[in-house]
Design an enzyme around this catalytic site. Structure first.
Site, PDB file in Angstrom:
ATOM      1  N   GLU A  35      54.207  46.940  97.864  1.00 12.20           N
ATOM      2  CA  GLU A  35      54.061  46.752  96.415  1.00 12.20           C
ATOM      3  C   GLU A  35      52.623  47.082  96.030  1.00 12.20           C
ATOM      4  O   GLU A  35      51.682  46.620  96.648  1.00 12.20           O
ATOM      5  CB  GLU A  35      54.423  45.308  96.038  1.00 12.20           C
ATOM      6  CG  GLU A  35      54.042  44.876  94.642  1.00 12.20           C
ATOM      7  CD  GLU A  35      54.647  45.730  93.511  1.00 12.20           C
ATOM      8  OE1 GLU A  35      55.850  45.990  93.530  1.00 12.20           O
ATOM      9  OE2 GLU A  35      53.868  46.147  92.618  1.00 12.20           O
ATOM     10  N   GLN A  36      52.473  47.856  94.949  1.00 11.43           N
ATOM     11  CA  GLN A  36      51.131  48.274  94.535  1.00 11.43           C
ATOM     12  C   GLN A  36      50.321  47.140  93.908  1.00 11.43           C
ATOM     13  O   GLN A  36      49.093  47.133  93.984  1.00 11.43           O
ATOM     14  CB  GLN A  36      51.227  49.435  93.550  1.00 11.43           C
ATOM     15  CG  GLN A  36      51.892  49.078  92.225  1.00 11.43           C
ATOM     16  CD  GLN A  36      52.053  50.264  91.278  1.00 11.43           C
ATOM     17  OE1 GLN A  36      51.612  51.365  91.587  1.00 11.43           O
ATOM     18  NE2 GLN A  36      52.671  50.040  90.141  1.00 11.43           N
ATOM     19  N   ARG A 106      62.245  36.462  83.162  1.00 10.79           N
ATOM     20  CA  ARG A 106      62.076  37.448  84.229  1.00 10.79           C
ATOM     21  C   ARG A 106      61.304  36.874  85.413  1.00 10.79           C
ATOM     22  O   ARG A 106      61.625  37.133  86.564  1.00 10.79           O
ATOM     23  CB  ARG A 106      61.307  38.664  83.700  1.00 10.79           C
ATOM     24  CG  ARG A 106      62.147  39.581  82.893  1.00 10.79           C
ATOM     25  CD  ARG A 106      61.306  40.632  82.208  1.00 10.79           C
ATOM     26  NE  ARG A 106      62.183  41.523  81.503  1.00 10.79           N
ATOM     27  CZ  ARG A 106      62.636  42.678  81.989  1.00 10.79           C
ATOM     28  NH1 ARG A 106      62.251  43.116  83.157  1.00 10.79           N
ATOM     29  NH2 ARG A 106      63.452  43.420  81.299  1.00 10.79           N
ATOM     30  N   TYR A 209      67.401  35.271  72.393  1.00 12.20           N
ATOM     31  CA  TYR A 209      68.244  34.332  73.137  1.00 12.20           C
ATOM     32  C   TYR A 209      67.362  33.281  73.810  1.00 12.20           C
ATOM     33  O   TYR A 209      66.187  33.515  74.072  1.00 12.20           O
ATOM     34  CB  TYR A 209      69.127  35.053  74.168  1.00 12.20           C
ATOM     35  CG  TYR A 209      68.431  36.080  75.030  1.00 12.20           C
ATOM     36  CD1 TYR A 209      67.690  35.721  76.148  1.00 12.20           C
ATOM     37  CD2 TYR A 209      68.534  37.433  74.719  1.00 12.20           C
ATOM     38  CE1 TYR A 209      67.080  36.686  76.940  1.00 12.20           C
ATOM     39  CE2 TYR A 209      67.915  38.398  75.506  1.00 12.20           C
ATOM     40  CZ  TYR A 209      67.192  38.015  76.615  1.00 12.20           C
ATOM     41  OH  TYR A 209      66.577  38.971  77.396  1.00 12.20           O
ATOM     42  N   ASP A 287      65.510  51.704  88.401  1.00 15.65           N
ATOM     43  CA  ASP A 287      64.894  52.578  87.401  1.00 15.65           C
ATOM     44  C   ASP A 287      64.373  53.875  88.008  1.00 15.65           C
ATOM     45  O   ASP A 287      64.243  54.885  87.318  1.00 15.65           O
ATOM     46  CB  ASP A 287      63.726  51.854  86.701  1.00 15.65           C
ATOM     47  CG  ASP A 287      64.203  50.993  85.528  1.00 15.65           C
ATOM     48  OD1 ASP A 287      65.427  50.796  85.385  1.00 15.65           O
ATOM     49  OD2 ASP A 287      63.348  50.525  84.754  1.00 15.65           O
TER      50      ASP A 287
HETATM   51  C1  LIG Z   1      62.626  45.775  76.366  1.00 16.00           C
HETATM   52  C2  LIG Z   1      63.446  45.758  77.621  1.00 16.00           C
HETATM   53  C3  LIG Z   1      64.460  44.803  77.765  1.00 16.00           C
HETATM   54  C4  LIG Z   1      65.278  44.815  78.900  1.00 16.00           C
HETATM   55  N1  LIG Z   1      66.273  43.884  79.034  1.00 16.00           N
HETATM   56  C5  LIG Z   1      67.120  43.937  80.084  1.00 16.00           C
HETATM   57  C6  LIG Z   1      68.180  42.985  80.243  1.00 16.00           C
HETATM   58  O1  LIG Z   1      68.361  42.091  79.415  1.00 16.00           O
HETATM   59  N2  LIG Z   1      69.010  43.090  81.330  1.00 16.00           N
HETATM   60  C7  LIG Z   1      68.822  44.069  82.270  1.00 16.00           C
HETATM   61  O2  LIG Z   1      69.607  44.140  83.224  1.00 16.00           O
HETATM   62  N3  LIG Z   1      67.809  44.961  82.176  1.00 16.00           N
HETATM   63  C8  LIG Z   1      66.956  44.910  81.128  1.00 16.00           C
HETATM   64  N4  LIG Z   1      65.920  45.803  81.037  1.00 16.00           N
HETATM   65  C9  LIG Z   1      65.738  46.818  82.099  1.00 16.00           C
HETATM   66  C10 LIG Z   1      65.098  46.242  83.354  1.00 16.00           C
HETATM   67  O3  LIG Z   1      63.917  45.550  83.043  1.00 16.00           O
HETATM   68  C11 LIG Z   1      64.771  47.343  84.352  1.00 16.00           C
HETATM   69  O4  LIG Z   1      65.831  48.261  84.417  1.00 16.00           O
HETATM   70  C12 LIG Z   1      64.574  46.724  85.745  1.00 16.00           C
HETATM   71  O5  LIG Z   1      63.499  45.815  85.729  1.00 16.00           O
HETATM   72  C13 LIG Z   1      64.310  47.821  86.775  1.00 16.00           C
HETATM   73  O6  LIG Z   1      64.038  47.225  88.014  1.00 16.00           O
HETATM   74  P1  LIG Z   1      63.468  48.082  89.224  1.00 16.00           P
HETATM   75  O7  LIG Z   1      63.322  47.134  90.349  1.00 16.00           O
HETATM   76  O8  LIG Z   1      64.289  49.305  89.414  1.00 16.00           O
HETATM   77  O9  LIG Z   1      62.063  48.616  88.721  1.00 16.00           O
HETATM   78  P2  LIG Z   1      60.714  47.833  88.266  1.00 16.00           P
HETATM   79  O10 LIG Z   1      61.056  46.493  87.719  1.00 16.00           O
HETATM   80  O11 LIG Z   1      59.998  48.793  87.403  1.00 16.00           O
HETATM   81  O12 LIG Z   1      59.962  47.594  89.638  1.00 16.00           O
HETATM   82  C14 LIG Z   1      59.263  48.646  90.280  1.00 16.00           C
HETATM   83  C15 LIG Z   1      58.242  48.020  91.226  1.00 16.00           C
HETATM   84  O13 LIG Z   1      57.662  49.057  91.991  1.00 16.00           O
HETATM   85  C16 LIG Z   1      56.263  48.916  91.986  1.00 16.00           C
HETATM   86  N5  LIG Z   1      55.697  50.271  92.131  1.00 16.00           N
HETATM   87  C17 LIG Z   1      55.781  51.287  91.243  1.00 16.00           C
HETATM   88  N6  LIG Z   1      55.158  52.370  91.693  1.00 16.00           N
HETATM   89  C18 LIG Z   1      54.663  52.044  92.910  1.00 16.00           C
HETATM   90  C19 LIG Z   1      53.893  52.749  93.879  1.00 16.00           C
HETATM   91  N7  LIG Z   1      53.516  54.036  93.690  1.00 16.00           N
HETATM   92  N8  LIG Z   1      53.561  52.101  95.037  1.00 16.00           N
HETATM   93  C20 LIG Z   1      53.956  50.813  95.259  1.00 16.00           C
HETATM   94  N9  LIG Z   1      54.658  50.091  94.361  1.00 16.00           N
HETATM   95  C21 LIG Z   1      55.022  50.705  93.201  1.00 16.00           C
HETATM   96  C22 LIG Z   1      55.949  48.299  90.638  1.00 16.00           C
HETATM   97  O14 LIG Z   1      54.676  47.662  90.621  1.00 16.00           O
HETATM   98  C23 LIG Z   1      57.096  47.323  90.489  1.00 16.00           C
HETATM   99  O15 LIG Z   1      56.829  46.083  91.095  1.00 16.00           O
HETATM  100  C24 LIG Z   1      65.071  45.788  79.917  1.00 16.00           C
HETATM  101  C25 LIG Z   1      64.021  46.713  79.792  1.00 16.00           C
HETATM  102  C26 LIG Z   1      63.212  46.701  78.656  1.00 16.00           C
HETATM  103  C27 LIG Z   1      62.102  47.702  78.546  1.00 16.00           C
END
Ligand SMILES: Cc1cc2nc3c(=O)[nH]c(=O)nc-3n(C[C@H](O)[C@H](O)[C@H](O)COP(=O)(O)OP(=O)(O)OC[C@H]3O[C@@H](n4cnc5c(N)ncnc54)[C@H](O)[C@@H]3O)c2cc1C
Length: 390
Positions: A35-36, A106, A209, A287
């Site tokens: 993790e960065q 979150r 909510y 994502d």
């Molecule tokens: C306004 C808003 C509301 C939302 N509401 C909802 C909801 O109600 N329900 C829902 O299901 N989703 C919701 N989402 C979407 C959800 O937040 C994301 O889809 C989800 O958090 C993605 O998770 P992830 O683990 O794929 O990525 P992230 O949460 O982006 O995690 C990526 C991780 O990788 C790390 N990282 C990145 N690059 C590097 C690197 N080069 N080296 C090392 N580490 C790195 C980051 O620091 C981070 O910790 C919402 C999004 C937004 C913007």
């Protein structure tokens, strides 16, 4: 194939990465998370976890922990923006009584996942920024500090600005979706019950909510805008800017906006769904593979689904290559479909022309009166999809 003894590197300690670490470890892998950031944290905001995501949390053994900190939503109320008049009530308690829809802070969800990761002895290395990933049968992760790490399997759960995605799909910059979102958490002074409130206005909408036993309320206020000129994709903002942008919203929406004293603003960026979710022994999830607009509240839920399917597909296949192929087969079409549904909601929530909006709201009102169960169950294909079954 058991993953016994395989060295898996997961990049990213977000919801997707932590869930994948737990799933892969349960299948026998020796997992390290890179993790960065200097700590595992999340923005101070809420998240809706729907039954499809909950199914994964359940299998990871964390459903009781989630229930302790989350609020179970009993209904979703779609309202018009000016006075907050009810347009459609989706009565979850009545028409989806067997399912649980949760609203969670979150940071509570991240703490739950990170606590399980720690308890199960998975190594998390902080301040490890990945610069690039070499895909292939013997993948290598290159860190910004010059170190190189080899693994049998590399999982890119590194979010919107994924370096792993670049290794698998080339370098395409995320595009601005024409939407910006303010996010705030406020005390529940208006006494909101365990229901989601969604206020629909021209070119903008607001979702609220309760969180943490109903003590707090999460606000997400989304507005269309032509471009995003700020440096970076998120910054803190003046609450008066939020109130000014939503000045046309009355009733409960206005009361809630009056409580905001701290707010962040996000430009909503995304990529198309990745063409290639794996190459060699490298895979993408969450994502990093398919950023989505939040209008179906599915981004985190889909990341949880991906994490489960990845571990499941690998543990059932004869070879890693076969397992990763099955992983993409089981996930990509669904991600495309869910994202299309979220894009469609952007259009439905933001209707601008008063006659068109009036007619659309009338259709929702009539639908709610004549077929309330159907209105709730039309998204069964999302919420009743259980990746852990069978
Ligand atoms: C306004 C808003 C509301 C939302 N509401 C909802 C909801 O109600 N329900 C829902 O299901 N989703 C919701 N989402 C979407 C959800 O937040 C994301 O889809 C989800 O958090 C993605 O998770 P992830 O683990 O794929 O990525 P992230 O949460 O982006 O995690 C990526 C991780 O990788 C790390 N990282 C990145 N690059 C590097 C690197 N080069 N080296 C090392 N580490 C790195 C980051 O620091 C981070 O910790 C919402 C999004 C937004 C913007």
């Amino acid at each position: 194939m058991s993953l016994n003894g395989q060295k898996a590197i997961v990049i990213g300690a977000g919801i997707g990465g932590l869930a994948a670490a737990l799933g892969l470890q349960a299948s026998g892998a020796e997992v390290t998370v890179l993790e960065q950031a200097e700590a595992i944290t999340e923005v101070g905001a809420g998240l809706q976890i729907s039954p499809n995501g909950l199914a994964v949390i359940q299998k990871l053994g964390l459903a009781d922990g989630l229930a302790k900190t989350a609020v179970r939503a009993e209904a979703v109320n779609l309202r018009s923006h000016m006075r907050g008049d009810l347009v459609l009530r989706l009565d979850l308690a009545r028409h989806a009584a067997d399912q649980k829809f949760y609203c969670v802070h979150r940071s509570d969800l991240i703490s739950l996942l990170a606590g399980a990761v720690r308890d199960r002895g998975i190594q998390v290395r902080l301040l490890q920024k990945v610069k690039s990933v070499e895909a292939g049968p013997d993948p290598v992760v290159h860190l910004a500090n010059g170190a190189r790490i080899e693994g049998d399997l590399v999982v890119g759960a590194d979010g919107l600005h994924s370096r792993t995605r670049v290794a698998l799909n080339g370098d395409d910059a995320p595009f601005f979706t024409g939407q910006a979102a303010w996010r705030a958490v406020v005390p529940n002074d208006p006494g909101l019950g365990p229901e989601v409130q969604l206020f629909m206005g021209p070119g903008q909408h607001m979702v609220c909510y309760p969180l943490r036993g109903g003590d707090l309320v999460n606000i997400v206020a989304v507005r269309e805008q032509a471009d995003w000129t700020a440096e970076g994709w998120t910054h803190s903002d003046d609450p008066d800017n939020l109130r000014a942008a939503f000045a046309g919203f009355g009733g409960l929406a206005r009361d809630l906006l009056a409580c905001v004293d701290k707010v962040g603003l996000w430009g909503l960026f995304r990529h198309p769904v990745a063409e290639h979710w794996h190459s060699g022994r490298v895979a993408l999830l969450g994502d990093a593979a398919h950023p989505t607009l939040p209008f179906m509240a599915q981004g985190a839920n889909m990341a949880l689904e991906d994490a489960w399917v990845l571990a499941d597909a690998l543990s059932k296949a004869g070879t890693d290559g076969e397992g990763l192929w099955h992983y993409q087969q089981r996930r990509r079409d669904r991600a495309v479909r869910v994202i299309a549904a979220a894009n469609n909601n952007a259009w439905k929530y933001h209707l601008r022309q008063p006659p068109v909006r009036g007619l659309a709201h009338l259709a929702l009102r009539v639908g709610g009166m004549l077929a309330p169960r159907h209105m709730v169950r039309q998204f069964d294909w999302i919420y009743r999809h259980d990746v852990t079954a069978g």
